[in-house]
Design a protein around this motif. Structure first.
Motif, PDB file in Angstrom:
ATOM      1  N   MET A  20       8.536  12.275  13.113  1.00 20.91           N
ATOM      2  CA  MET A  20       9.062  11.042  12.367  1.00 20.91           C
ATOM      3  C   MET A  20       8.855  11.369  10.806  1.00 20.91           C
ATOM      4  O   MET A  20       7.972  11.757  10.203  1.00 20.91           O
ATOM      5  N   PRO A  21       9.896  11.025  10.188  1.00 17.93           N
ATOM      6  CA  PRO A  21       9.998  11.274   8.536  1.00 17.93           C
ATOM      7  C   PRO A  21       8.891  10.508   7.820  1.00 17.93           C
ATOM      8  O   PRO A  21       8.289  11.162   7.118  1.00 17.93           O
ATOM      9  N   THR A  22       8.481   9.371   8.101  1.00 20.09           N
ATOM     10  CA  THR A  22       7.435   8.749   7.278  1.00 20.09           C
ATOM     11  C   THR A  22       6.211   9.320   7.413  1.00 20.09           C
ATOM     12  O   THR A  22       5.281   9.485   6.671  1.00 20.09           O
ATOM     13  N   ASN A  23       5.810   9.778   8.867  1.00 19.49           N
ATOM     14  CA  ASN A  23       4.695  10.245   9.249  1.00 19.49           C
ATOM     15  C   ASN A  23       4.483  11.658   8.523  1.00 19.49           C
ATOM     16  O   ASN A  23       3.447  12.050   7.979  1.00 19.49           O
ATOM     17  N   ASP A  27       1.598  12.506   5.587  1.00 16.45           N
ATOM     18  CA  ASP A  27       0.673  13.769   5.888  1.00 16.45           C
ATOM     19  C   ASP A  27       0.805  14.454   4.611  1.00 16.45           C
ATOM     20  O   ASP A  27      -0.243  15.174   4.188  1.00 16.45           O
ATOM     21  N   ALA A  28       1.786  14.744   4.080  1.00 14.57           N
ATOM     22  CA  ALA A  28       2.188  15.535   2.807  1.00 14.57           C
ATOM     23  C   ALA A  28       1.492  14.766   1.559  1.00 14.57           C
ATOM     24  O   ALA A  28       0.950  15.689   0.506  1.00 14.57           O
ATOM     25  N   ILE A  29       1.696  13.489   1.604  1.00 11.96           N
ATOM     26  CA  ILE A  29       0.960  12.762   0.702  1.00 11.96           C
ATOM     27  C   ILE A  29      -0.514  12.973   0.591  1.00 11.96           C
ATOM     28  O   ILE A  29      -1.303  13.052  -0.574  1.00 11.96           O
ATOM     29  N   ARG A  30      -1.219  12.964   1.669  1.00  6.49           N
ATOM     30  CA  ARG A  30      -2.635  12.922   1.853  1.00  6.49           C
ATOM     31  C   ARG A  30      -3.225  14.351   1.516  1.00  6.49           C
ATOM     32  O   ARG A  30      -4.498  14.549   1.621  1.00  6.49           O
ATOM     33  N   THR A  31      -2.418  15.408   1.266  1.00  4.07           N
ATOM     34  CA  THR A  31      -3.127  16.692   0.603  1.00  4.07           C
ATOM     35  C   THR A  31      -3.324  16.372  -0.701  1.00  4.07           C
ATOM     36  O   THR A  31      -3.059  15.347  -1.343  1.00  4.07           O
ATOM     37  N   ARG A  32      -4.154  17.403  -1.066  1.00  5.37           N
ATOM     38  CA  ARG A  32      -4.557  17.369  -2.513  1.00  5.37           C
ATOM     39  C   ARG A  32      -3.462  17.340  -3.435  1.00  5.37           C
ATOM     40  O   ARG A  32      -3.375  16.762  -4.655  1.00  5.37           O
ATOM     41  N   ARG A  33      -2.661  18.312  -3.369  1.00  3.34           N
ATOM     42  CA  ARG A  33      -1.178  18.564  -4.236  1.00  3.34           C
ATOM     43  C   ARG A  33      -0.444  17.239  -4.156  1.00  3.34           C
ATOM     44  O   ARG A  33       0.202  17.037  -4.868  1.00  3.34           O
ATOM     45  N   GLY A  34      -0.403  16.426  -2.944  1.00  3.24           N
ATOM     46  CA  GLY A  34       0.452  15.386  -2.880  1.00  3.24           C
ATOM     47  C   GLY A  34      -0.113  14.086  -3.108  1.00  3.24           C
ATOM     48  O   GLY A  34       0.666  13.004  -3.173  1.00  3.24           O
ATOM     49  N   GLY A  38       1.761   9.351  -4.370  1.00 10.87           N
ATOM     50  CA  GLY A  38       1.407   8.230  -3.576  1.00 10.87           C
ATOM     51  C   GLY A  38       2.250   6.998  -4.041  1.00 10.87           C
ATOM     52  O   GLY A  38       2.950   6.266  -3.505  1.00 10.87           O
ATOM     53  N   ILE A  39       2.180   6.594  -5.491  1.00 11.88           N
ATOM     54  CA  ILE A  39       2.866   5.807  -6.208  1.00 11.88           C
ATOM     55  C   ILE A  39       4.396   5.751  -6.130  1.00 11.88           C
ATOM     56  O   ILE A  39       5.006   4.840  -5.757  1.00 11.88           O
ATOM     57  N   PRO A  40       5.027   6.940  -6.229  1.00 12.84           N
ATOM     58  CA  PRO A  40       6.325   7.129  -6.348  1.00 12.84           C
ATOM     59  C   PRO A  40       6.856   6.799  -4.710  1.00 12.84           C
ATOM     60  O   PRO A  40       8.114   6.297  -4.513  1.00 12.84           O
ATOM     61  N   ALA A  41       5.981   7.213  -3.763  1.00 15.60           N
ATOM     62  CA  ALA A  41       6.392   6.918  -2.417  1.00 15.60           C
ATOM     63  C   ALA A  41       6.556   5.417  -2.021  1.00 15.60           C
ATOM     64  O   ALA A  41       7.213   5.078  -1.044  1.00 15.60           O
ATOM     65  N   MET A  42       5.788   4.758  -2.827  1.00 18.02           N
ATOM     66  CA  MET A  42       5.758   3.317  -2.657  1.00 18.02           C
ATOM     67  C   MET A  42       7.244   2.623  -2.718  1.00 18.02           C
ATOM     68  O   MET A  42       7.564   1.869  -2.222  1.00 18.02           O
ATOM     69  N   LEU A  43       8.130   3.527  -3.590  1.00 22.07           N
ATOM     70  CA  LEU A  43       9.383   2.871  -3.644  1.00 22.07           C
ATOM     71  C   LEU A  43      10.108   3.287  -2.614  1.00 22.07           C
ATOM     72  O   LEU A  43      11.444   2.510  -2.400  1.00 22.07           O
ATOM     73  N   LEU A  44       9.970   4.100  -1.682  1.00 17.56           N
ATOM     74  CA  LEU A  44      10.589   4.334  -0.379  1.00 17.56           C
ATOM     75  C   LEU A  44      10.361   3.127   0.643  1.00 17.56           C
ATOM     76  O   LEU A  44      11.334   3.128   1.378  1.00 17.56           O
ATOM     77  N   ALA A  45       9.650   2.003   0.090  1.00 17.90           N
ATOM     78  CA  ALA A  45       9.519   0.815   0.899  1.00 17.90           C
ATOM     79  C   ALA A  45      10.951   0.101   0.995  1.00 17.90           C
ATOM     80  O   ALA A  45      11.173  -0.655   1.916  1.00 17.90           O
ATOM     81  N   ALA A  46      11.465   0.057  -0.309  1.00 16.57           N
ATOM     82  CA  ALA A  46      12.557  -0.974  -0.649  1.00 16.57           C
ATOM     83  C   ALA A  46      13.552  -0.669   0.506  1.00 16.57           C
ATOM     84  O   ALA A  46      14.099  -1.650   1.052  1.00 16.57           O
ATOM     85  N   PRO A  47      13.943   0.601   0.450  1.00 11.85           N
ATOM     86  CA  PRO A  47      15.264   0.817   1.577  1.00 11.85           C
ATOM     87  C   PRO A  47      14.836   0.537   2.966  1.00 11.85           C
ATOM     88  O   PRO A  47      15.632  -0.314   3.835  1.00 11.85           O
ATOM     89  N   TYR A  48      13.522   0.644   3.486  1.00 13.89           N
ATOM     90  CA  TYR A  48      13.222   0.247   4.847  1.00 13.89           C
ATOM     91  C   TYR A  48      13.216  -1.382   4.981  1.00 13.89           C
ATOM     92  O   TYR A  48      13.605  -2.116   5.783  1.00 13.89           O
ATOM     93  N   LEU A  49      12.788  -2.193   3.905  1.00 12.62           N
ATOM     94  CA  LEU A  49      12.841  -3.512   3.811  1.00 12.62           C
ATOM     95  C   LEU A  49      14.305  -4.045   3.852  1.00 12.62           C
ATOM     96  O   LEU A  49      14.463  -5.003   4.467  1.00 12.62           O
ATOM     97  N   LEU A  50      14.988  -3.485   2.997  1.00 11.48           N
ATOM     98  CA  LEU A  50      16.563  -3.764   3.074  1.00 11.48           C
ATOM     99  C   LEU A  50      16.986  -3.466   4.510  1.00 11.48           C
ATOM    100  O   LEU A  50      17.894  -4.224   5.044  1.00 11.48           O
ATOM    101  N   ALA A  51      16.595  -2.206   5.215  1.00 16.59           N
ATOM    102  CA  ALA A  51      17.318  -2.308   6.447  1.00 16.59           C
ATOM    103  C   ALA A  51      16.716  -3.164   7.448  1.00 16.59           C
ATOM    104  O   ALA A  51      17.536  -3.852   8.238  1.00 16.59           O
ATOM    105  N   ALA A  52      15.590  -3.614   7.383  1.00 16.70           N
ATOM    106  CA  ALA A  52      14.830  -4.725   7.868  1.00 16.70           C
ATOM    107  C   ALA A  52      15.623  -5.974   7.759  1.00 16.70           C
ATOM    108  O   ALA A  52      16.051  -6.727   9.036  1.00 16.70           O
ATOM    109  N   THR A  53      15.988  -6.314   6.778  1.00 17.49           N
ATOM    110  CA  THR A  53      16.548  -7.445   6.278  1.00 17.49           C
ATOM    111  C   THR A  53      18.132  -7.284   6.869  1.00 17.49           C
ATOM    112  O   THR A  53      18.717  -8.228   7.434  1.00 17.49           O
ATOM    113  N   TYR A  54      18.754  -6.429   6.898  1.00 14.32           N
ATOM    114  CA  TYR A  54      20.122  -6.232   7.440  1.00 14.32           C
ATOM    115  C   TYR A  54      20.012  -6.376   9.009  1.00 14.32           C
ATOM    116  O   TYR A  54      20.894  -6.879   9.374  1.00 14.32           O
ATOM    117  N   PHE A  55      19.102  -5.651   9.735  1.00 19.42           N
ATOM    118  CA  PHE A  55      19.017  -5.810  10.940  1.00 19.42           C
ATOM    119  C   PHE A  55      18.714  -7.336  11.547  1.00 19.42           C
ATOM    120  O   PHE A  55      19.310  -7.778  12.422  1.00 19.42           O
TER     121      PHE A  55
END
Length: 123
Positions: A20-23, A27-34, A38-55
């Protein structure tokens, strides 16, 4: 029966964790280099919330009931991405502090060895 359910749940978890893509992203974010992502990845929550609203709007206008599962999945993924931001900052702070402690320890050891070698040369 419990053994069968246990085995089934572990296989499902393994599949979801691996494909699954989010997992994969988490996992990549939880590494030392990733951790810095974490903060920019929070921006990916917006499309998911828009999709949930659409559904949800499709469901309200007579869409099929299985769209509830997709809306729930989108909400779950958005929550995971929202939580990883502050968590990655905390993990990054902890990692930087640990690395600084290790650098100080190595520096003290090298200084102690240097002063011991100078003492043996001067004696």
């Amino acid at each position: 029966m419990i053994r069968l359910l246990w085995a089934l749940s572990t296989r499902i978890r393994y599949y979801l964790r691996r494909y699954m893509p989010t997992n994969i992203a988490l996992d990549a974010i939880r590494t030392r280099r990733g951790l810095k992502w974490g903060i920019p990845a929070m921006l990916l929550a917006a499309p998911y919330l828009l999709a949930a609203t659409y559904f949800r709007s499709l469901i309200e206008h007579g869409g099929p009931g299985w769209l509830h599962l997709l809306a729930l999945l989108c909400c779950w993924n958005a929550l995971k991405l929202i939580v990883i931001g502050p968590a990655s900052v905390a993990l990054l702070i902890r990692a930087v502090a640990h690395e600084a402690t290790e650098r100080r320890r190595v520096r003290r050891q090298s200084n102690a060895m240097n002063s011991a070698s100078y003492a043996s040369i001067g004696a």
